[in-house]
Design an enzyme around this catalytic site. Structure first.
Site, PDB file in Angstrom:
ATOM      1  N   ASP A   7       0.501  -1.315   0.211  1.00 22.35           N
ATOM      2  CA  ASP A   7      -0.016  -0.185  -0.029  1.00 22.35           C
ATOM      3  C   ASP A   7       0.775   1.034   0.027  1.00 22.35           C
ATOM      4  O   ASP A   7       1.976   1.503  -0.264  1.00 22.35           O
ATOM      5  CB  ASP A   7      -0.816   0.047   1.371  1.00 22.35           C
ATOM      6  CG  ASP A   7      -1.678   1.118   1.517  1.00 22.35           C
ATOM      7  OD1 ASP A   7      -2.630   1.511   0.121  1.00 22.35           O
ATOM      8  OD2 ASP A   7      -1.744   1.858   2.371  1.00 22.35           O
ATOM      9  N   SER A   8       0.354   2.372  -0.051  1.00 26.00           N
ATOM     10  CA  SER A   8       0.888   3.544   0.034  1.00 26.00           C
ATOM     11  C   SER A   8       1.195   3.989   1.271  1.00 26.00           C
ATOM     12  O   SER A   8       2.759   4.641   1.366  1.00 26.00           O
ATOM     13  CB  SER A   8       0.217   4.679  -0.810  1.00 26.00           C
ATOM     14  OG  SER A   8      -0.906   5.114  -0.044  1.00 26.00           O
ATOM     15  N   TYR A  39      -1.159   8.634  -1.923  1.00 26.27           N
ATOM     16  CA  TYR A  39      -1.793   7.978  -3.674  1.00 26.27           C
ATOM     17  C   TYR A  39      -3.087   9.236  -3.926  1.00 26.27           C
ATOM     18  O   TYR A  39      -3.216   9.298  -5.823  1.00 26.27           O
ATOM     19  CB  TYR A  39      -2.071   6.927  -3.775  1.00 26.27           C
ATOM     20  CG  TYR A  39      -0.226   6.309  -4.592  1.00 26.27           C
ATOM     21  CD1 TYR A  39       0.463   6.869  -3.867  1.00 26.27           C
ATOM     22  CD2 TYR A  39      -0.234   4.787  -4.608  1.00 26.27           C
ATOM     23  CE1 TYR A  39       1.901   6.316  -4.094  1.00 26.27           C
ATOM     24  CE2 TYR A  39       1.395   4.131  -4.551  1.00 26.27           C
ATOM     25  CZ  TYR A  39       2.052   4.452  -4.159  1.00 26.27           C
ATOM     26  OH  TYR A  39       3.149   4.416  -4.537  1.00 26.27           O
ATOM     27  N   GLY A  40      -3.379   8.779  -3.169  1.00 21.21           N
ATOM     28  CA  GLY A  40      -5.540   9.408  -3.987  1.00 21.21           C
ATOM     29  C   GLY A  40      -5.376  10.632  -4.260  1.00 21.21           C
ATOM     30  O   GLY A  40      -7.032  10.717  -4.653  1.00 21.21           O
ATOM     31  N   CYS A  70      -4.600  -1.686  -1.694  1.00 24.06           N
ATOM     32  CA  CYS A  70      -4.638  -0.405  -2.073  1.00 24.06           C
ATOM     33  C   CYS A  70      -6.048  -0.101  -2.700  1.00 24.06           C
ATOM     34  O   CYS A  70      -5.811  -0.459  -3.757  1.00 24.06           O
ATOM     35  CB  CYS A  70      -2.853   0.617  -2.779  1.00 24.06           C
ATOM     36  SG  CYS A  70      -3.402   2.723  -3.332  1.00 24.06           S
ATOM     37  N   ASN A  71      -7.074   0.730  -2.673  1.00 28.32           N
ATOM     38  CA  ASN A  71      -8.057   0.659  -3.456  1.00 28.32           C
ATOM     39  C   ASN A  71      -7.482   1.422  -4.900  1.00 28.32           C
ATOM     40  O   ASN A  71      -7.895   1.348  -6.141  1.00 28.32           O
ATOM     41  CB  ASN A  71      -9.267   1.244  -3.047  1.00 28.32           C
ATOM     42  CG  ASN A  71      -9.876   0.087  -2.101  1.00 28.32           C
ATOM     43  OD1 ASN A  71     -10.648  -0.366  -2.092  1.00 28.32           O
ATOM     44  ND2 ASN A  71      -9.632   0.191  -0.732  1.00 28.32           N
ATOM     45  N   THR A  72      -6.747   3.020  -4.611  1.00 24.40           N
ATOM     46  CA  THR A  72      -6.305   3.451  -5.488  1.00 24.40           C
ATOM     47  C   THR A  72      -5.655   2.602  -6.918  1.00 24.40           C
ATOM     48  O   THR A  72      -5.637   3.853  -7.606  1.00 24.40           O
ATOM     49  CB  THR A  72      -5.823   4.991  -4.770  1.00 24.40           C
ATOM     50  OG1 THR A  72      -6.167   5.124  -3.183  1.00 24.40           O
ATOM     51  CG2 THR A  72      -5.363   6.039  -6.312  1.00 24.40           C
ATOM     52  N   CYS A 176     -11.007   2.549   1.095  1.00 21.02           N
ATOM     53  CA  CYS A 176      -9.574   3.050   0.767  1.00 21.02           C
ATOM     54  C   CYS A 176      -9.292   2.266   2.660  1.00 21.02           C
ATOM     55  O   CYS A 176      -9.390   2.344   3.457  1.00 21.02           O
ATOM     56  CB  CYS A 176      -9.381   4.474   1.022  1.00 21.02           C
ATOM     57  SG  CYS A 176      -8.008   5.121   1.795  1.00 21.02           S
ATOM     58  N   THR A 177      -7.540   1.449   2.283  1.00 22.93           N
ATOM     59  CA  THR A 177      -7.118   1.145   3.393  1.00 22.93           C
ATOM     60  C   THR A 177      -6.908   2.212   4.958  1.00 22.93           C
ATOM     61  O   THR A 177      -6.942   1.191   5.648  1.00 22.93           O
ATOM     62  CB  THR A 177      -6.547  -0.230   2.866  1.00 22.93           C
ATOM     63  OG1 THR A 177      -5.371   0.278   2.788  1.00 22.93           O
ATOM     64  CG2 THR A 177      -6.984  -1.422   2.507  1.00 22.93           C
ATOM     65  N   HIS A 178      -6.334   2.823   4.517  1.00 21.82           N
ATOM     66  CA  HIS A 178      -6.242   3.690   5.274  1.00 21.82           C
ATOM     67  C   HIS A 178      -7.655   3.623   5.915  1.00 21.82           C
ATOM     68  O   HIS A 178      -7.411   4.237   7.539  1.00 21.82           O
ATOM     69  CB  HIS A 178      -5.984   5.045   4.605  1.00 21.82           C
ATOM     70  CG  HIS A 178      -4.285   5.441   4.157  1.00 21.82           C
ATOM     71  ND1 HIS A 178      -3.887   4.483   3.189  1.00 21.82           N
ATOM     72  CD2 HIS A 178      -2.910   5.971   5.279  1.00 21.82           C
ATOM     73  CE1 HIS A 178      -2.422   4.980   3.469  1.00 21.82           C
ATOM     74  NE2 HIS A 178      -2.302   5.643   3.720  1.00 21.82           N
TER      75      HIS A 178
HETATM   76  N1  DGL Z   1      -4.662   3.082   1.449  1.00 17.63           N
HETATM   77  C1  DGL Z   1      -5.263   3.524   0.148  1.00 17.63           C
HETATM   78  C2  DGL Z   1      -6.079   2.991  -1.038  1.00 17.63           C
HETATM   79  O1  DGL Z   1      -6.635   1.932  -0.212  1.00 17.63           O
HETATM   80  C3  DGL Z   1      -4.142   4.517  -0.628  1.00 17.63           C
HETATM   81  C4  DGL Z   1      -4.910   6.035   0.411  1.00 17.63           C
HETATM   82  C5  DGL Z   1      -3.920   7.209   0.024  1.00 17.63           C
HETATM   83  O2  DGL Z   1      -2.707   7.135  -0.690  1.00 17.63           O
HETATM   84  O3  DGL Z   1      -4.201   8.066  -0.639  1.00 17.63           O
HETATM   85  O4  DGL Z   1      -6.633   3.547  -1.373  1.00 17.63           O
END
Ligand code: DGL
Length: 215
Positions: A7-8, A39-40, A70-72, A176-178
């Protein structure tokens, strides 16, 4: 077996923790991109350049499968990444289908980054699975940075939850996994009024299937 998780940032740790708990005999190697997180708000082409060397490094260190936590990344790049790399990639993506199936009000909320919300893959998920369901996309654009930098704004989270509940949502998707790190907070605020969905258990099921296939 060696499992790579990417993930990011800290979203990957939440997913890696869940995998380590479910598969204590396998080795989980977690890689983040602290230099470029979040990343988003970035463009897919830019993200592609960041992730390719990290995936290569995971493969070089012996990972036989990579969980893209990471969904992004998955909603924008999974096809390109699958073309480029020869190991199976387990993709975490917004749980639009289960949310639409679960919703009794036919209103769901999807919390995700701007890049995920703008992706063709996410549009496709909505088209395929949320035809008669209203999808609310609250503004979570600052959340990945907020969680990454450990400056949790409880008021902002509360405002979001109230906003989607008032709009009638009975399912809230953490796409978003965050946001897995604030799942308990969202759950507490929405208790009895909305169900919170996040993909860790479904990902582990898929991962176990892949590991069995790899032998
Ligand atoms: N955790 C990531 C996701 O699932 C990206 C969050 C980010 O870097 O903006 O989308």
């Amino acid at each position: 077996m060696k499992i790579g998780v990417f993930d990011s940032g800290v979203g990957g740790l939440s997913v890696a923790n869940a995998i380590r708990q479910a598969l204590p005999n396998d080795e989980v190697i977690l890689r983040e991109d602290r230099k470029h997180v979040p990343y988003g708000t970035r463009k897919p082409a830019e993200i592609f350049k960041f992730v390719v060397p990290i995936f290569q490094e995971l493969i070089d260190s012996g990972c036989q499968v990579i969980v893209v936590a990471c969904n992004t990344v998955t909603t924008t790049l999974i096809t390109d990444l699958r073309q480029k790399f020869n190991v199976p990639l387990i993709a975490i993506e917004p749980m639009v289908k289960p949310a639409a199936e679960l919703s009794k009000t036919h209103i769901i909320a999807v919390c995700a980054t701007l890049t995920t919300l703008a992706s063709p893959r996410y549009a496709q998920l909505k088209q395929d699975y949320a035809g008669s369901t209203t999808v609310i996309e609250p503004d979570c654009s600052d959340w990945a940075a907020m969680i990454e930098e450990e400056r949790i704004n409880r008021e902002a989270i509360k405002r979001m939850v109230e906003q989607v509940l008032v709009a009638g949502a009975d399912v809230i998707v953490l796409a978003c996994t965050h946001y897995h790190w604030i799942e308990a907070e969202i759950n507490r605020l929405a208790k009895g009024r909305a169900v919170i969905l996040q993909p860790e258990q479904a990902t582990i099921t898929q991962l176990k299937r892949e590991l069995a296939r790899l032998g």
